[in-house]
Write a protein that holds these residues in place. Structure first.
Motif, mmCIF file in Angstrom:
data_model
loop_
_atom_site.group_PDB
_atom_site.id
_atom_site.type_symbol
_atom_site.label_atom_id
_atom_site.label_comp_id
_atom_site.label_asym_id
_atom_site.label_seq_id
_atom_site.Cartn_x
_atom_site.Cartn_y
_atom_site.Cartn_z
ATOM 1 N N LEU A 1 0.851 -1.194 0.000
ATOM 2 C CA LEU A 1 0.000 0.000 0.000
ATOM 3 C C LEU A 1 0.889 1.248 0.000
ATOM 4 C CD1 LEU A 1 -2.426 -1.175 2.849
ATOM 5 C CD2 LEU A 1 -2.758 -1.514 0.400
ATOM 6 N N PRO A 2 1.572 1.538 -1.092
ATOM 7 C CA PRO A 2 2.563 2.634 -1.079
ATOM 8 C C PRO A 2 1.964 4.016 -0.844
ATOM 9 C CG PRO A 2 2.233 1.786 -3.306
ATOM 10 C CD PRO A 2 1.538 0.840 -2.392
ATOM 11 N N ILE A 3 0.841 4.327 -1.489
ATOM 12 C CA ILE A 3 0.229 5.650 -1.307
ATOM 13 C C ILE A 3 -0.290 5.790 0.116
ATOM 14 C CG2 ILE A 3 -1.613 7.181 -2.076
ATOM 15 C CD1 ILE A 3 -1.419 5.905 -4.829
ATOM 16 N N THR A 4 -0.924 4.749 0.602
ATOM 17 C CA THR A 4 -1.416 4.758 1.982
ATOM 18 C C THR A 4 -0.258 4.929 2.960
ATOM 19 O OG1 THR A 4 -3.213 3.290 1.309
ATOM 20 C CG2 THR A 4 -2.761 3.468 3.668
ATOM 21 N N PHE A 5 0.856 4.275 2.686
ATOM 22 C CA PHE A 5 2.021 4.363 3.572
ATOM 23 C C PHE A 5 2.574 5.789 3.624
ATOM 24 C CE2 PHE A 5 6.750 4.299 3.530
ATOM 25 C CZ PHE A 5 6.930 4.072 4.891
ATOM 26 N N VAL A 6 2.739 6.420 2.471
ATOM 27 C CA VAL A 6 3.272 7.787 2.439
ATOM 28 C C VAL A 6 2.331 8.738 3.176
ATOM 29 C CG1 VAL A 6 3.870 9.726 0.938
ATOM 30 C CG2 VAL A 6 4.566 7.403 0.312
ATOM 31 N N ALA A 7 1.040 8.587 2.930
ATOM 32 C CA ALA A 7 0.064 9.439 3.620
ATOM 33 C C ALA A 7 0.117 9.207 5.129
ATOM 34 C CB ALA A 7 -1.338 9.150 3.093
ATOM 35 N N ALA A 8 0.254 7.942 5.548
ATOM 36 C CA ALA A 8 0.324 7.630 6.973
ATOM 37 C C ALA A 8 1.557 8.257 7.606
ATOM 38 C CB ALA A 8 0.334 6.115 7.177
ATOM 39 N N VAL A 9 2.681 8.232 6.917
ATOM 40 C CA VAL A 9 3.916 8.816 7.453
ATOM 41 C C VAL A 9 3.771 10.324 7.611
ATOM 42 C CG1 VAL A 9 6.343 9.273 6.961
ATOM 43 C CG2 VAL A 9 5.413 6.986 6.628
ATOM 44 N N ILE A 10 3.190 10.985 6.621
ATOM 45 C CA ILE A 10 3.003 12.438 6.712
ATOM 46 C C ILE A 10 2.064 12.780 7.875
ATOM 47 C CG2 ILE A 10 2.051 14.455 5.533
ATOM 48 C CD1 ILE A 10 2.999 13.215 2.893
ATOM 49 N N GLY A 11 0.967 12.049 7.980
ATOM 50 C CA GLY A 11 0.050 12.297 9.087
ATOM 51 C C GLY A 11 0.694 12.023 10.432
ATOM 52 N N ALA A 12 1.502 10.965 10.506
ATOM 53 C CA ALA A 12 2.171 10.628 11.763
ATOM 54 C C ALA A 12 3.189 11.694 12.149
ATOM 55 C CB ALA A 12 2.852 9.264 11.631
ATOM 56 N N LEU A 13 3.958 12.189 11.187
ATOM 57 C CA LEU A 13 4.944 13.237 11.474
ATOM 58 C C LEU A 13 4.254 14.511 11.964
ATOM 59 C CD1 LEU A 13 7.417 12.794 8.474
ATOM 60 C CD2 LEU A 13 7.722 12.036 10.841
ATOM 61 N N ALA A 14 3.094 14.814 11.372
ATOM 62 C CA ALA A 14 2.350 15.994 11.822
ATOM 63 C C ALA A 14 1.805 15.791 13.230
ATOM 64 C CB ALA A 14 1.212 16.290 10.845
ATOM 65 N N LEU A 15 1.366 14.570 13.529
ATOM 66 C CA LEU A 15 0.866 14.279 14.868
ATOM 67 C C LEU A 15 1.988 14.355 15.902
ATOM 68 C CD1 LEU A 15 -1.252 13.343 16.880
ATOM 69 C CD2 LEU A 15 -0.967 11.011 16.054
ATOM 70 N N VAL A 16 3.144 13.867 15.548
ATOM 71 C CA VAL A 16 4.301 13.967 16.451
ATOM 72 C C VAL A 16 4.719 15.420 16.613
ATOM 73 C CG1 VAL A 16 6.722 13.315 16.760
ATOM 74 C CG2 VAL A 16 5.064 11.639 15.950
ATOM 75 N N GLY A 17 4.558 16.210 15.530
ATOM 76 C CA GLY A 17 4.918 17.627 15.587
ATOM 77 C C GLY A 17 6.341 17.892 15.167
ATOM 78 N N LEU A 18 6.816 17.164 14.168
ATOM 79 C CA LEU A 18 8.172 17.392 13.670
ATOM 80 C C LEU A 18 8.181 18.564 12.691
ATOM 81 C CD1 LEU A 18 9.539 13.770 13.184
ATOM 82 C CD2 LEU A 18 9.905 15.345 15.088
ATOM 83 N N PRO A 19 9.338 19.202 12.494
ATOM 84 C CA PRO A 19 9.417 20.369 11.613
ATOM 85 C C PRO A 19 8.915 20.082 10.202
ATOM 86 C CG PRO A 19 11.412 20.179 12.928
ATOM 87 C CD PRO A 19 10.606 18.934 13.186
ATOM 88 N N LEU A 20 8.477 21.157 9.549
ATOM 89 C CA LEU A 20 7.929 21.171 8.191
ATOM 90 C C LEU A 20 6.496 20.638 8.132
ATOM 91 C CD1 LEU A 20 11.021 20.009 6.085
ATOM 92 C CD2 LEU A 20 10.425 22.301 6.891
ATOM 93 N N THR A 21 5.928 20.330 9.271
ATOM 94 C CA THR A 21 4.519 19.932 9.317
ATOM 95 C C THR A 21 3.713 20.988 10.069
ATOM 96 O OG1 THR A 21 4.719 18.711 11.404
ATOM 97 C CG2 THR A 21 5.189 17.495 9.367
#
Length: 700
Positions: free
Chosen positions: A415-435
């Motif tokens: 599920l490559p598209i789902t994986f990329v979307a999940a990573v972006i959402g997870a990084l935003a939830l963690v609160g890492l820079p550029l999100t």
């Protein structure tokens, strides 16, 4: 003149944006339950609402508010108005709800495609959106309460949409009952506010020059300063400016508001309904957790914010901080994909309440907006993963839980598209820079530390616990991502013959993911990815034009939070995706405390549910044994009396009457013999009578 025309236009667009989902719900209600047209009717309606909301937002944002009302009804001398209030807060929520609802609708057209009650689902979904859109723009506390109830009712319908599942029925009843507790608090607060201010107008009470800004608790009274009232306020307040309620009522009103916020936004101690609400469709979970039901509580707090005193705000900060920490610790050990995200939502809402408590009003609402995008994205990702796991279960007749992350792994290749979307959402939830999450969460943490500097040293516990919660967030989010998308597919390892047919799905699945993933990045909110104060949303919502001085926290907090978060992510990778073989012990008190959700549900069951059920059993026994027994005894006594009465009537009353009738009949029969019509009998009778009289005369 131009401003007047723009105001009229904004009001018309707002009414249309709110009414379109209601119209879609009414149309879908009249359609066959399996009609596929229902999905596109609702989707087109929310798309038009989104366009109109964007137009209203562009007109009103950072411009003078638009407020129009008319008399709704009159009771005695009290005139109750109804209208629309458009300011930065309301138009932001109007746009946010419609923008989040649009990808959820698109996603739902595919996700619910095979459901037997397809049109009913979109009827409920459109009605839900209508309720929330109306809630954020009305200007009356009465209307606010009405739509507040409609939001709760429509969420009840959606959570229990699959009503053939017992868990879904139990979940929507639990959500409904717990929200009723909050509704009682809100209704009580509205009654008290009316008693104090003699109006239901939100702008009059809580607006920029509203009455709430001028009230306070002093000498045991909830007082206002009449000599400081503007003329416009005084005309509304009238002679009531010279009166004041006891301070107790201010405390009760604030407690009622908090109950409402805690119930809708799932704050301790009324948070336990939200994880159970995962029994509804995942698309519903995405909408509830992102910008509708749970956001309503924070929105209410933003509406009535001026009425809280410093002490009450501190209490809010403490409860929000504890809720955030508690929910984060619970998410660490859960294996149900949706429940992890549910506890994450509770934790992030705790951050928002914490921000309100420490005076970070703009940061709280900023985080509400950013959280809506990345949490909606993560839930839609979870929906795709669960959908694919359900296919594997059905195709191979497996007895597994499709939501259990212990059965997943290695899905990033499938599920490559789902994986990329999940990573972006997870990084935003963690609160890492550029999100976007970096901007809003760091703003809360920085302002929490600045707030604690003006208080006792013990108050440092609040920002420190918030800091710890941020790192816990990084860990449980990383655990989720690594266990779902990295390593080996554990289900295949345990069942080698399993047939796999995994894909990201067609465009109704992937397009919402792409749109939401883009919105999780910093450019949507600020061109400066490292400063929350330069975000247009923060600028538009901040309550003061004063520029805060740069403190050490502006550098120290982002650096420490993100460095340790990266270390936490690396540690989680080594544990869950690496080959280190390390595993946490699933024993011990702290593990059990987390896995069993701090035993709060068990406590409620033992302290409230079981006693209530026991009381119900006792009342049932009293009803069946005592009350019904007494009634049955009365019935038997009444039956016996009736039988005795019937016997008396039949044998005594009727017998006496029959005896009289027989005597009369006998006398009549006897007398009738003397009326034979023969003269000789008459003469004989007269002779007998004369002889009898003669004999009696002689004897006497």
């Amino acid at each position: 003149m131009d401003n007047f025309l723009h105001a009229i236009q904004s009001l018309n667009y707002t009414v249309a944006a709110v009414a379109l989902p209601l119209l879609a719900a009414l149309i879908n209600f009249c359609m066959p339950v399996k009609s596929k047209a229902a999905g596109w009717i609702s989707t087109i309606a929310i798309l038009l609402s989104c366009v109109l909301s964007a137009r209203v937002f562009a007109t009103v944002w950072n411009n003078p508010q638009v407020h129009a009302q008319r008399i709704w009804f009159t009771i005695g001398e009290t005139q109750v108005y109804a209208g629309i209030l458009l300011n930065n807060l309301s138009v932001l929520m109007l746009l946010l709800v419609s923008v989040i609802a649009l990808p959820v609708h698109i996603y739902s057209t595919a996700y619910m495609k095979h459901d037997e009650r397809y049109s009913r689902y979109f009827t409920y979904l459109s009605f839900f959106c209508f309720s929330m859109l109306a809630l954020v723009v009305v200007d009356s506390l009465i209307l606010f309460y009405a739509f507040w109830e409609l939001v709760g009712f429509s969420s009840y319908l959606l959570i229990g949409f699959w009503f053939t599942k017992d868990k879904a029925v139990q979940a929507n009843k639990k959500a409904f009952i717990m929200n009723r507790i909050g509704d009682i608090g809100l209704l009580s607060a509205i009654i008290i506010l009316f008693a104090q201010f003699h109006t239901f107008d939100i702008d009059t009470i809580f607006g920029q020059n509203g009455l709430a800004h001028l009230m306070g608790v002093q000498d045991g009274k909830w007082t206002l300063a009449p000599n400081h009232l503007p003329d416009s306020v005084g005309s509304v307040w009238g002679h009531a400016t010279m009166t004041a309620l006891p301070a107790l009522w201010q405390y009760v009103a604030c407690a009622g508001i908090f109950l409402a916020v805690a119930a809708k936004s799932a704050q301790f101690p009324l948070h336990t309904w939200l994880p159970d609400a995962m029994e509804g469709p995942t698309s519903v979970s995405a909408l509830i957790h992102a910008a509708t039901m749970v956001a309503a509580g924070v929105f209410l707090l933003g509406r009535v914010y001026p009425m809280f005193t410093g002490t009450e705000l501190t209490i809010l900060a403490c409860i929000g901080c504890f809720t955030a920490f508690m929910a984060a610790t619970i998410a660490l050990t859960q294996n149900d994909l949706k429940r992890i995200l549910a506890y994450s939502t509770i934790s992030q809402l705790g951050f928002m309440i914490l921000a309100m408590g420490v005076g970070a009003y703009a940061s709280s609402l900023f985080h509400l907006a950013t959280h809506a995008f990345f949490k909606c994205l993560l839930f839609l990702v979870a929906g795709i993963v669960i959908h694919q796991m359900q296919h594997i279960k059905d195709d191979n007749n497996l007895d597994i839980d499709p939501q259990d992350i212990s059965n997943m792994g290695g899905l990033r290749k499938k599920l490559p598209i789902t994986f990329v979307a999940a990573v972006i959402g997870a990084l935003a939830l963690v609160g890492l820079p550029l999100t976007s999450g970096y901007l809003s969460k760091d703003g809360i943490l920085i302002q929490a530390f600045e707030w604690s500097d003006g208080h006792n040293a013990w108050f440092k516990i609040i920002p420190l616990m918030a800091l710890l919660t941020s790192w816990l967030t990084a860990f449980y989010v990383a655990r989720l991502i690594f266990k779902v998308f990295f390593g080996e597919f554990r289900l295949l390892k345990n069942n080698p013959d399993v047939k796999l047919h995994l894909s990201d799905g067609n465009w109704p699945y992937t397009l919402p993911l792409v749109l939401l993933a883009i919105c999780c990045l910093f450019p949507l909110f600020s061109f400066n990815p490292f400063s929350y104060e330069h975000a247009w949303l923060f600028e538009g919502l901040k309550t003061s034009t004063r520029t805060a001085g740069e403190s050490i926290y502006h550098s120290l907090i982002p650096i420490s939070v993100n460095l340790i978060s990266l270390l936490v992510l690396f540690a989680a990778y080594r544990i869950y995706a690496g080959d280190g073989g390390f595993a946490f012990s699933q024993r011990g008190y702290f593990y059990r405390l987390s896995y069993n959700q701090w035993y709060i549900d068990d406590l409620y069951k033992r302290a409230i549910v079981n006693p209530v059920l026991h009381l119900g059993s006792v009342c049932f026994w009293i009803d069946r044994t005592v009350v019904d027994g007494f009634l049955h005894l009365l019935a038997r006594i009444s039956g016996a009396v009736a039988k005795l009465t019937a016997w008396t009537d039949e044998y005594i009353v009727d017998g006496f009457l029959h005896l009289l009738a027989a005597i009369v009949q006998s006398i009549g029969n006897f007398a009738r013999k003397f009326q034979s019509g023969k003269v000789q009998y008459y003469l004989f009778s007269m002779l007998v009578i004369v002889l009898l009289l003669f004999i009696l005369k002689i004897l006497i």
